[in-house]
Design an enzyme around this catalytic site. Structure first.
Site, PDB file in Angstrom:
ATOM      1  N   ASP A   9       6.452   7.541  -1.373  1.00 17.48           N
ATOM      2  CA  ASP A   9       6.993   9.211  -0.801  1.00 17.48           C
ATOM      3  C   ASP A   9       5.018   8.764  -0.042  1.00 17.48           C
ATOM      4  OD1 ASP A   9       8.499   9.140  -3.241  1.00 17.48           O
ATOM      5  OD2 ASP A   9       7.024   9.155  -4.041  1.00 17.48           O
ATOM      6  N   GLY A  26      14.554   7.909  -0.256  1.00 19.92           N
ATOM      7  CA  GLY A  26      15.071   9.611   0.465  1.00 19.92           C
ATOM      8  C   GLY A  26      14.388   9.556   1.148  1.00 19.92           C
ATOM      9  N   HIS A  27      14.890  10.443   2.747  1.00 19.99           N
ATOM     10  CA  HIS A  27      13.789  10.871   3.199  1.00 19.99           C
ATOM     11  C   HIS A  27      14.377  12.113   3.463  1.00 19.99           C
ATOM     12  CE1 HIS A  27      13.223   7.588   5.814  1.00 19.99           C
ATOM     13  NE2 HIS A  27      14.083   8.684   6.830  1.00 19.99           N
ATOM     14  N   ASP A  77      -3.779  18.457   5.334  1.00 16.54           N
ATOM     15  CA  ASP A  77      -3.900  19.629   4.664  1.00 16.54           C
ATOM     16  C   ASP A  77      -3.391  19.984   3.255  1.00 16.54           C
ATOM     17  OD1 ASP A  77      -1.027  18.048   5.154  1.00 16.54           O
ATOM     18  OD2 ASP A  77      -0.388  20.238   4.388  1.00 16.54           O
ATOM     19  N   LYS A 135       6.477   8.589   5.079  1.00 14.60           N
ATOM     20  CA  LYS A 135       7.141   7.461   5.642  1.00 14.60           C
ATOM     21  C   LYS A 135       8.414   8.445   6.362  1.00 14.60           C
ATOM     22  CE  LYS A 135       8.142   4.551   2.252  1.00 14.60           C
ATOM     23  NZ  LYS A 135       7.723   4.510   1.378  1.00 14.60           N
ATOM     24  N   GLN A 180       9.884   2.244  -0.215  1.00 12.66           N
ATOM     25  CA  GLN A 180       8.978   2.498  -1.979  1.00 12.66           C
ATOM     26  C   GLN A 180       7.476   2.713  -0.988  1.00 12.66           C
ATOM     27  OE1 GLN A 180      11.949   0.170  -2.506  1.00 12.66           O
ATOM     28  NE2 GLN A 180      12.793   2.503  -2.377  1.00 12.66           N
TER      29      GLN A 180
END
Ligand code: IMP
Length: 433
Positions: free
Chosen positions: A13, A40-41, A335, A16, A226
């Protein structure tokens, strides 16, 4: 031409999806080499939302070729659903745009049943917090030499025989050990006949195709899933995933020679997160942790679980530099740190009066280490609109510089927001020196 590996340096997370999307522009081939639909993205392109668990997001570009390497494990139902969803959004996935390795193993319905039954049976404190997608049981079967490969879908009698052998064993485990529902041979066999029909044209020899691509001067991007600390060998075992997540596996997991890799980019989130159980030395249990979770939108992309949040961990970063041979960093979510008066970075761990500069292998020690922090001044300005590194507040530049000095690796990309445009690409890894 160049071959570039992109991997996560922490517990996954790291952002990527976005970095791979940016680098995909320069690549001709995009290759996944490990993991399955535990990854997952989400990408939003021209107002359309795309969620990818198994197909590389490079599929959004018509002229690019996506590869699912032998090291990946594939749930055919999930893969076909992803293909259908792309179709519904006007994108055709063809055997020209997607190749699946004949040696990639299949996640079978009993793998999911076993993953969930096993997790449920573990006592509190022993649970891994898996994604429940059947990842561990599928890799167990692969190593145990009873797995079923994508290529087996091309040979009905071989597939049937393999399935029969497995069903017997898996139902024994499900019923006798886990007091759980058995699976049906007839149902799985019928479903997989349908999957075989649809997937056959996509199945091929990924290694041969990649070799051909390399020799003809194509740019190849290897997309890790991962993160380094979730690696089965080098991560915080047993609180890890069941594959090698580090850069070396780009070669094993696709059939590509290591001498042909030109660059390894490590994605480093400006702070740390972890989803699921396991040691996390710099975890924050205070308002700052909550703020990072909220501002960073830190929810798991696959399971929707809230991610645990903490300060940047230099020890974890240094482990990633060494284990992956990083040649560049992509620093993400900078940010999210805006507005913090003080930032902390762990530079070492302390355990029983000793200083450690690497994550200990012993899981009890990994859970007991105390981070030794260095404090850096934070910045207050919103930096999402900045596109030139020289326009960043001095304190943000100091933070980046400190990370570069500490890791000994230069930042090649800085991300200051979720959008494609909210990025500073300082050096393109596909451009050789
Ligand atoms: P599994 O991969 O489903 O077996 O889960 C093992 C561990 O890896 C759990 O802690 C998961 O939360 C974690 N994990 C698996 N995939 C990802 C990912 O893509 N991002 C972050 N954590 C992951």
């Amino acid at each position: 031409m160049a071959s570039v590996v992109v991997i996560g340096t922490q517990w996954g997370d790291e952002g990527k999806g976005k970095i791979v999307d940016i680098l995909t522009r320069y690549a001709d081939y995009i290759v996944r080499f490990q993991g399955g639909n535990n990854a997952g993205h989400t990408l939003v392109v021209e107002g359309k939302k795309f969620v990818f668990h198994i197909i590389p997001s490079g599929i959004l570009y018509e002229e690019k070729v996506c590869m699912i390497g032998n090291g990946v494990i594939i749930d055919p139902a999930v893969l076909l659903t992803e293909m259908d969803e792309l179709h519904d959004k006007g994108l055709q996935v063809t055997p020209r745009s997607l190749m699946i390795s004949e040696n990639a193993h299949l996640i079978m319905p009993y793998h999911q049943s076993l993953d969930q039954a096993k997790e449920a049976a573990l006592a509190t404190g022993k649970k891994i917090g898996t994604t429940g997608r059947g990842i561990g049981p599928c890799y167990m079967d692969k190593v145990g030499r009873i797995g079923i490969k994508a290529g087996d879908l091309l040979d009905d009698s071989l597939f049937r025989e393999r399935l029969q052998e497995n069903i017997e064993e898996k139902n024994f485990l499900l019923i006798k050990k886990y007091n759980s529902e058995p699976v049906s041979f007839d149902k799985i066999y019928a479903d997989f006949q349908g999957f075989a029909e649809r997937l056959t044209p996509f199945i091929g020899n990924v290694s041969v195709e990649l070799d051909r691509a390399r020799k003809s001067g194509q740019n190849i991007l290897f997309e890790g899933a991962q993160g380094t600390q979730l690696d089965i060998d080098h991560g915080t075992y047993p609180f890890v995933t069941s594959s090698n997540t580090i850069a070396g596996n780009a070669c094993n997991g696709s059939g590509f020679g290591p001498a042909h890799i030109d660059a390894v980019i490590g994605i480093l989130k400006a702070y740390t997160t972890r989803v699921g159980e396991g040691p996390f030395p710099t975890e924050l249990f205070d308002g700052i942790g909550d703020e990072l979770q909220r501002k960073g939108g830190e929810f798991g992309a696959t399971t929707g679980r809230k991610r645990r949040c903490g300060w940047l961990d230099g020890v974890v970063a240094a482990d990633a530099v060494r284990l992956n041979g990083l040649t560049g960093l992509a620093l993400t979510k900078l940010d999210v740190l805006s507005g913090q008066p003080v930032l902390k970075m762990a530079t070492e761990y302390q355990l029983n009066g000793q200083r450690l500069s690497a994550m200990p292998s012993n899981i009890r020690q990994a859970a007991a280490v105390e981070p030794v922090y260095e404090e850096l001044a934070g910045w207050q300005e919103d930096i999402t609109g900045i596109r030139d590194i020289n326009d960043l507040p001095v304190k943000a530049r100091d933070y980046i510089k400190r990370i570069e000095d500490y890791t000994g690796v230069e930042a090649m990309l800085i991300s200051v927001g979720p959008d494609r445009e909210e990025t500073m690409l300082l050096k393109n890894p596909f451009e050789k020196k």
